[in-house]
Structures are given as C-alpha cells and as structure tokens.
Design an enzyme around this catalytic site. Structure first.
Site, PDB file in Angstrom:
ATOM      1  N   THR A  79       0.846  -1.202   0.000  1.00 34.26           N
ATOM      2  CA  THR A  79       0.000   0.000   0.000  1.00 34.26           C
ATOM      3  C   THR A  79       0.877   1.245   0.000  1.00 34.26           C
ATOM      4  O   THR A  79       0.702   2.152  -0.833  1.00 34.26           O
ATOM      5  CB  THR A  79      -0.932   0.010   1.238  1.00 34.26           C
ATOM      6  OG1 THR A  79      -1.794  -1.131   1.163  1.00 34.26           O
ATOM      7  CG2 THR A  79      -1.763   1.277   1.305  1.00 34.26           C
ATOM      8  N   GLY A 207       5.870  -8.093   1.957  1.00 36.16           N
ATOM      9  CA  GLY A 207       6.409  -9.295   2.590  1.00 36.16           C
ATOM     10  C   GLY A 207       5.381 -10.358   2.940  1.00 36.16           C
ATOM     11  O   GLY A 207       5.642 -11.548   2.806  1.00 36.16           O
ATOM     12  N   CYS A 332      -8.166  -7.527   2.132  1.00 37.50           N
ATOM     13  CA  CYS A 332      -7.500  -6.221   2.204  1.00 37.50           C
ATOM     14  C   CYS A 332      -8.505  -5.097   2.359  1.00 37.50           C
ATOM     15  O   CYS A 332      -8.228  -4.075   2.946  1.00 37.50           O
ATOM     16  CB  CYS A 332      -6.701  -5.931   0.937  1.00 37.50           C
ATOM     17  SG  CYS A 332      -5.624  -7.244   0.442  1.00 37.50           S
TER      18      CYS A 332
HETATM   19  C1  LIG Z   1      -2.334  -6.514  -5.542  1.00 40.20           C
HETATM   20  C2  LIG Z   1      -2.199  -5.919  -4.184  1.00 40.20           C
HETATM   21  N1  LIG Z   1      -1.686  -4.698  -4.043  1.00 40.20           N
HETATM   22  C3  LIG Z   1      -1.531  -4.131  -2.845  1.00 40.20           C
HETATM   23  C4  LIG Z   1      -1.873  -4.787  -1.695  1.00 40.20           C
HETATM   24  C5  LIG Z   1      -1.658  -4.115  -0.364  1.00 40.20           C
HETATM   25  O1  LIG Z   1      -0.529  -4.678   0.248  1.00 40.20           O
HETATM   26  P1  LIG Z   1      -0.166  -4.433   1.787  1.00 40.20           P
HETATM   27  O2  LIG Z   1      -1.090  -5.277   2.560  1.00 40.20           O
HETATM   28  O3  LIG Z   1       1.240  -4.858   1.914  1.00 40.20           O
HETATM   29  O4  LIG Z   1      -0.319  -2.985   2.051  1.00 40.20           O
HETATM   30  C6  LIG Z   1      -2.430  -6.085  -1.791  1.00 40.20           C
HETATM   31  C7  LIG Z   1      -2.909  -6.855  -0.638  1.00 40.20           C
HETATM   32  O5  LIG Z   1      -3.097  -6.516   0.429  1.00 40.20           O
HETATM   33  C8  LIG Z   1      -2.572  -6.664  -3.065  1.00 40.20           C
HETATM   34  O6  LIG Z   1      -3.078  -7.890  -3.208  1.00 40.20           O
END
Ligand SMILES: Cc1ncc(COP(=O)(O)O)c(C=O)c1O
Length: 402
Positions: A79, A207, A332
């Site tokens: 994110t 990660g 998410c």
């Molecule tokens: C394609 C994609 N982008 C971004 C994210 C966000 O990642 P994070 O949880 O590390 O912020 C996710 C999942 O959460 C994802 O599947």
C-alpha cells in the site's frame, strides 16, 4: 460451534500467508536485548551489526527480482509502495505532463491514489480489462499520449490471479520515455521476476504475500534510466531521503529471508500448486451453477476464483467458516461491503459477482486439506441450493473487492 483453530483449513493465502518458521526464527534474533535490536542508523557496533543485517536483507530481496540492492527502498508494505510510486512520480514529473494511465481492476491501494490525483487535477485514463481480466498491449498503446507521464498496472490480480503481459507493455512505455509502475504484491515469490530484463521503472511488493511478516515491503526504483519520485514521508532521511523512519531490522530480516526462500523454492512450489489447482477445479466445477471467473491460462496457480450461481458467496463463506477459511473477496478491503468491482469489470453481473468465492493456497497447503475443503464446499453448495430452489439466496451484499 467453532472448531479449534488448527482444524480450520486455511485457504486465503492471497489475503496473507503465514510467516515461514525459518523466517520467524531469523526475525526473533533481532528483537531482544541479547539479539540484533539496535537502530541500524546508529554508528556504534550494535548499530553497524543491525545495518549489516538490513543490507543483507536488501541483497536477498534484490536477488529475487533481478534488481540491484540500491534500487530498493523499504516501506511498510505494498500500500505504501503504491502510494509512494504513483503519487510520488505524478508529483515529481507533473511539469512534463498531467496524464496518467491505470486500469479498472487494480487493487484499492492503486485505485484510490489515482482518484486522489484526479481530484488534484491530473487526468487519468482507466483501461478496462477483457472478460478474462487482461489488458492488451494495443489498448495501452492507444491510450498513451504526448503528456502521459506514468502508467501503473498490476502484474498479478489479487482476486482472479490473472497475469498481465508486463514485459510487452513495459517495452512500449520505455520506448516513449514514460514511467511504468507495477504493483507486484501478488507476483513476487509466485512467478519469476527479473528486472534486469524487464524495463519496469517502479515496482511495489509486500512481505506478507510470500511468507514474510506483515507491515513490511519495498519499492523498486530503477537506477538506469533513473526513476524519480517525491517522498511522502519526511523526517530522518533514511532510505536515501525517500522514506524516513527508523528501519525495522526484524521485519527487514524477515523480508530478506522470505525472498531467499522464495528464490530457492519457487519452481517446485508452483509446480505443486498447479497440479492441485487442476484437481480442485475438476471437483468444484461439477457442482451446480459452478463456473470459473476468468478462464485465462495466464495466471498464478494458487488463486482460484469461481462462482456458484444462485448462491450468495458471503452465505457460502459463512457456512464454511467453522471448517475452511476462504474469501468472498479480498480481505484487504473487507471493511467495504459491495460486489467486487474487479469481477464487475470483467463483465460479470452484480449477482454473479456476489456468487463468487476466492480460494487461495500455497506453501503450507497439502492435497489432503484441499480435497477435504472441496468436499465441504460441495456439501454446503448443495445444501444452499436446496434451500433456495429458485437459485437465489436471500442474504445481503457481499464483500468482494480489491
Ligand atoms: C495486488 C495488491 N496490491 C496491494 C496490496 C496491499 O498490500 P499491503 O497489505 O502490503 O499494504 C495487496 C494486498 O493486500 C494486493 O493484493
């Protein structure tokens, strides 16, 4: 009645993966007084030791994606990396143009950054995927303009597992000197990535999608030609001034070890998941109303997205809950309850999107579990079907989103 946690079959690897015990072991050596806990920015010996571990982790991660270690900036996850890449590049390069390109099937952590940039006066072209979830190179080329400064597309979609032809598209943007950002949160550790061969300029990763800890990720910024962004976070000037904040040694050591393991085990792991995917589908697609969302052959094997028409995905997830953890969408963004905009973008109706289920599996899955889960799903699907003979379930809207 809920069963003990160890009886639940976890099939939501796309939402997050468990930390590999080998990763956890390395991390725990960087936390307590007798471990490598010092601030990696400190100049004393414990600080230098922590810094050495951080740099080792950077090299491990770079090796996994064919990058140079100094091309990586550590962040809190995909994110943040997406925000830094997209808003940071748009702001840095706005004097050259204010046109940006992305797609309708991106993760919220991309979509919402572009929406914010639209509010700031940037113009965004939203590419529409075809029924399989693909964006074509021609589609992208037609959208490119003289004033385009940035293209952002995901490598692997988090809901349907479909891969974009990033290599071909990156070649087009490079030829025109336009920055290309890739959200690779679902691709890293799941397909080979070699950035020394693919002209992507910026790439986000996380990660916790490949057996590392949550709350840590990275942004790749190409050195030649140099990809430049404006920082979002100001402060101590860590990470070459692009991401201030004390480096979290244990998180980074975990990320590095996860990358090291992924590099060593990727081929074998993917081979295994591919076989299970076929076996799983050959069972589930025989159930009433079952259909695959995206039949594309191009995708990661560990994500299966299918619908059971006439049944509400959320009702299915709830009925499975004591036995099997799956998702009617992406965890998410599960705070937002609405039919998946990704599935809607493929052309599915609201009811079809709401009838969908994402099953995702990985390193610690095994066929016995998957097969038991498929039996459970069959039981529940047949029961829900018998309860709603006209093929309509009566529960509310579902949480199929980013
Ligand atoms: C394609 C994609 N982008 C971004 C994210 C966000 O990642 P994070 O949880 O590390 O912020 C996710 C999942 O959460 C994802 O599947």
């Amino acid at each position: 009645m809920s069963l003990p946690n160890d009886r639940i079959i976890y099939l939501d690897y796309a939402a997050t993966t468990p930390v590999d015990p080998r990763v956890a072991e390395k991390m725990s050596a960087c936390l307590t007084q007798d471990g490598c806990f010092a601030n990696p920015a400190s100049s004393h010996r414990p600080g230098r030791e922590a810094r050495a571990r951080v740099e080792h982790a950077r090299a491990q991660l770079a090796a996994l994606i064919g990058a140079e270690p100094r091309e990586l900036i550590f962040t809190s996850g995909a994110t943040e990396s997406n925000n830094l890449a997209i808003a940071g590049a748009a702001h840095f390069h706005q004097h050259r143009g204010r046109h940006l390109i992305t797609s309708r099937s991106e993760h919220k952590a991309v979509v919402d950054v572009f929406k914010r940039l639209e509010e700031e006066g940037f113009e965004v072209t939203w590419l529409a995927p075809d029924a399989q979830g693909h964006i074509s190179r021609d589609q992208l080329v037609q959208a490119l303009r003289e004033d385009t400064i940035l293209v952002s597309l995901m490598w692997v979609n988090n809901e349907i597992g479909v891969e974009q032809e990033i290599e071909a598209m990156a070649a087009e943007t490079r030829r025109r000197g336009i920055l290309f950002h890739v959200d690779a949160a679902q691709a890293v550790g799941k397909r080979p990535i070699n950035l020394s061969q693919v002209p992507v300029d910026l790439l986000s990763l996380s990660g916790h999608k490949f057996y590392g800890p949550k709350g840590v990720g990275a942004l790749y910024l190409r050195r030649r030609p140099r990809a430049r962004v404006s920082p979002l976070m100001l402060g101590g000037g860590q990470e070459r001034g692009l991401r201030s904040g004390t480096l979290a040694t244990h998180q980074l050591v975990g990320l590095g070890e996860a990358a090291h393991l992924a590099a060593a085990e990727l081929d074998e792991e993917m081979g295994r998941l591919k076989v299970w995917r076929e076996q799983l589908l050959s069972h589930l697609l025989t159930l009433p109303g079952a259909a695959l969302n995206s039949t594309s052959a191009q995708g990661v094997p560990g994500i299966v997205n299918l619908r059971f028409e006439g049944i509400h995905g959320e009702a299915l997830v709830a009925a499975l809950d004591p036995y099997v953890a799956v998702s009617s969408g992406s965890a998410c963004t599960s705070a937002v309850v609405e039919p998946s905009y990704v599935l809607r973008a493929l052309g599915l109706s609201e009811a079809q999107a709401e009838a969908s289920l994402r099953i995702s599996f990985g390193r610690f899955s095994n066929w016995d579990e998957l097969s038991a889960a498929a039996d459970r799903i069959e039981q529940v699907v047949r029961r829900l079907h018998s309860l709603s003979p006209r093929g309509q379930s009566d529960s509310g809207p579902t949480a199929l989103s980013g």
